[in-house]
Write a protein that holds these residues in place. Structure first.
Motif, short mmCIF file in Angstrom:
data_model
loop_
_atom_site.label_atom_id
_atom_site.label_comp_id
_atom_site.label_asym_id
_atom_site.label_seq_id
_atom_site.Cartn_x
_atom_site.Cartn_y
_atom_site.Cartn_z
N LEU A 157 0.86 -1.19 0.00
CA LEU A 157 0.00 0.00 0.00
C LEU A 157 0.89 1.23 0.00
CD1 LEU A 157 -2.63 1.63 0.37
CD2 LEU A 157 -2.40 1.24 2.85
N ILE A 158 0.67 2.12 -0.97
CA ILE A 158 1.39 3.38 -1.05
C ILE A 158 0.38 4.52 -0.88
CG2 ILE A 158 2.88 4.87 -2.42
CD1 ILE A 158 4.22 2.22 -1.74
N ASN A 159 0.43 5.20 0.26
CA ASN A 159 -0.42 6.36 0.50
C ASN A 159 0.30 7.62 0.03
OD1 ASN A 159 -2.87 5.37 1.82
ND2 ASN A 159 -1.50 4.71 3.46
N ALA A 160 0.18 7.93 -1.26
CA ALA A 160 0.88 9.08 -1.82
C ALA A 160 -0.04 10.28 -2.03
CB ALA A 160 1.55 8.70 -3.15
N ALA A 161 -1.33 10.10 -1.81
CA ALA A 161 -2.27 11.21 -2.00
C ALA A 161 -2.14 12.21 -0.87
CB ALA A 161 -3.70 10.68 -2.07
N GLY A 162 -2.34 13.47 -1.20
CA GLY A 162 -2.30 14.51 -0.18
C GLY A 162 -2.70 15.84 -0.78
N ILE A 163 -3.29 16.69 0.04
CA ILE A 163 -3.64 18.04 -0.41
C ILE A 163 -3.06 19.04 0.58
CG2 ILE A 163 -5.73 17.36 -1.67
CD1 ILE A 163 -7.36 18.19 0.75
N TYR A 164 -2.81 20.24 0.06
CA TYR A 164 -2.23 21.28 0.92
C TYR A 164 -2.74 22.63 0.44
CZ TYR A 164 0.94 22.32 -2.94
OH TYR A 164 1.45 22.68 -4.17
N THR A 165 -2.44 23.64 1.21
CA THR A 165 -2.84 24.99 0.85
C THR A 165 -1.73 25.97 1.22
OG1 THR A 165 -4.53 26.71 1.17
CG2 THR A 165 -3.94 25.39 3.08
N GLN A 166 -1.73 27.10 0.55
CA GLN A 166 -0.79 28.17 0.90
C GLN A 166 -1.50 29.29 1.67
OE1 GLN A 166 0.98 29.26 -2.87
NE2 GLN A 166 2.52 27.63 -2.70
N LYS A 167 -2.74 29.03 2.02
CA LYS A 167 -3.48 30.01 2.79
C LYS A 167 -2.97 30.04 4.24
CE LYS A 167 -7.95 29.63 0.40
NZ LYS A 167 -9.39 29.27 0.60
N GLN A 168 -3.15 31.18 4.88
CA GLN A 168 -2.91 31.28 6.31
C GLN A 168 -4.01 30.52 7.06
OE1 GLN A 168 -0.25 32.80 7.79
NE2 GLN A 168 0.57 33.21 5.74
N LEU A 169 -3.67 30.03 8.24
CA LEU A 169 -4.65 29.25 9.01
C LEU A 169 -5.95 30.02 9.22
CD1 LEU A 169 -5.30 26.70 10.64
CD2 LEU A 169 -4.24 27.81 12.63
N PHE A 170 -5.87 31.31 9.53
CA PHE A 170 -7.08 32.08 9.81
C PHE A 170 -7.93 32.32 8.56
CE2 PHE A 170 -3.65 35.16 9.14
CZ PHE A 170 -4.18 35.96 8.14
N GLU A 171 -7.34 32.03 7.38
CA GLU A 171 -8.09 32.20 6.13
C GLU A 171 -8.89 30.94 5.75
OE1 GLU A 171 -5.33 35.19 3.49
OE2 GLU A 171 -4.66 33.09 3.66
N LEU A 172 -8.61 29.84 6.39
CA LEU A 172 -9.23 28.57 6.02
C LEU A 172 -10.68 28.49 6.48
CD1 LEU A 172 -6.37 26.06 6.87
CD2 LEU A 172 -7.09 26.82 4.60
N LYS A 173 -11.52 27.95 5.61
CA LYS A 173 -12.90 27.65 5.98
C LYS A 173 -12.92 26.31 6.71
CE LYS A 173 -14.70 29.94 1.84
NZ LYS A 173 -15.44 29.74 0.57
N ASP A 174 -13.96 26.11 7.50
CA ASP A 174 -14.10 24.84 8.22
C ASP A 174 -14.14 23.67 7.25
OD1 ASP A 174 -14.16 26.31 10.50
OD2 ASP A 174 -16.28 25.99 10.94
N SER A 175 -14.79 23.86 6.12
CA SER A 175 -14.91 22.78 5.13
C SER A 175 -13.54 22.40 4.56
CB SER A 175 -15.85 23.19 4.00
OG SER A 175 -15.36 24.36 3.35
N GLU A 176 -12.66 23.39 4.42
CA GLU A 176 -11.31 23.10 3.91
C GLU A 176 -10.49 22.33 4.93
OE1 GLU A 176 -10.11 26.70 0.95
OE2 GLU A 176 -10.52 27.28 3.04
N ILE A 177 -10.61 22.71 6.19
CA ILE A 177 -9.90 22.01 7.26
C ILE A 177 -10.36 20.55 7.32
CG2 ILE A 177 -9.54 21.87 9.76
CD1 ILE A 177 -9.85 24.95 9.80
N THR A 178 -11.66 20.37 7.22
CA THR A 178 -12.22 19.01 7.23
C THR A 178 -11.69 18.18 6.07
OG1 THR A 178 -14.25 19.79 8.30
CG2 THR A 178 -14.36 17.67 7.16
N GLU A 179 -11.62 18.81 4.90
CA GLU A 179 -11.12 18.09 3.71
C GLU A 179 -9.65 17.71 3.89
OE1 GLU A 179 -11.20 18.45 -1.16
OE2 GLU A 179 -11.03 20.29 0.04
#
Length: 199
Positions: A157-179
């Motif tokens: 099993l290779i878990n290579a999937a991942g997502i990231y953002t360049q936004k500041q923490l205070f800019e993130l929506k709850d839905s983005e954090i959940t994702e």
């Protein structure tokens, strides 16, 4: 021939079993002994010292070690997430060139189809793929079931999937954090839990 028992503390025990199994096919292994192809002398692998000696000779012979690794990887089944990204795809290429069968997942259907077709051309093993949204746990269970229908039990099993953002923490929506947590943390846990059941 039944394998001789090794101390359970040795993680590389399977490596010596590969030597034993593969060299039997070439009449290089005799009974429970490793013949001089490795050591120039016949050795029983009964003690810590015997095991360490075989390991020493394998390290001195990189070509043999590489061949044994290829034998070990041949026909193994690998499940790879993030296979439309550079890391996941490069790992997929390495595995299929070694003779593994691979199942790829990713979000981009066009890129996934292209990668699967490419792997079918270059590799010794077979390649399959299907898109999956790893932020949705129901989709994860469905893709695992589909992959097992295609290839059966998985060894890798290779878990290579991942997502990231360049936004500041205070800019993130709850839905983005959940994702982020769903894809980067929860999905690998579910995949590992389900796929390693058969390992």
């Amino acid at each position: 021939q039944a394998r001789q028992s090794f101390p359970m503390t040795y993680a590389p025990n399977g490596y010596v079993d590969i030597v034993r199994t593969q060299l039997i096919k070439n009449n290089i292994l005799h009974g429970d002994n490793v013949y001089g192809f490795l050591t120039k002398i016949v050795y029983d692998i009964d003690t810590d010292e015997d095991f360490n000696l075989i390991e020493y000779y394998l390290k001195k012979n990189p070509e043999l070690s590489a061949r044994l690794f290829e034998w070990f990887m041949e026909n193994k089944n690998a499940f790879i997430t993030g296979a439309t990204g550079s890391i996941g795809f490069e790992i997929s290429k390495s595995l299929i060139e070694l003779g593994c069968n691979v199942f790829l997942t990713g979000r981009d259907a066009d890129a996934l189809d292209k990668n699967v077709e490419y792997l079918k051309k270059i590799g010794k093993g077979s390649a399959f793929g299907r898109t999956c949204d790893l932020s949705n746990s129901e989709n994860i269970y469905q893709i695992i079931s589909f992959a097992k229908e295609k290839l059966g039990q998985f060894n890798i099993l290779i878990n290579a999937a991942g997502i990231y953002t360049q936004k500041q923490l205070f800019e993130l929506k709850d839905s983005e954090i959940t994702e982020f947590f769903s894809v980067n943390v929860i999905a690998p846990f579910i995949l590992t839990k389900e796929i390693t059941k058969d390992m």
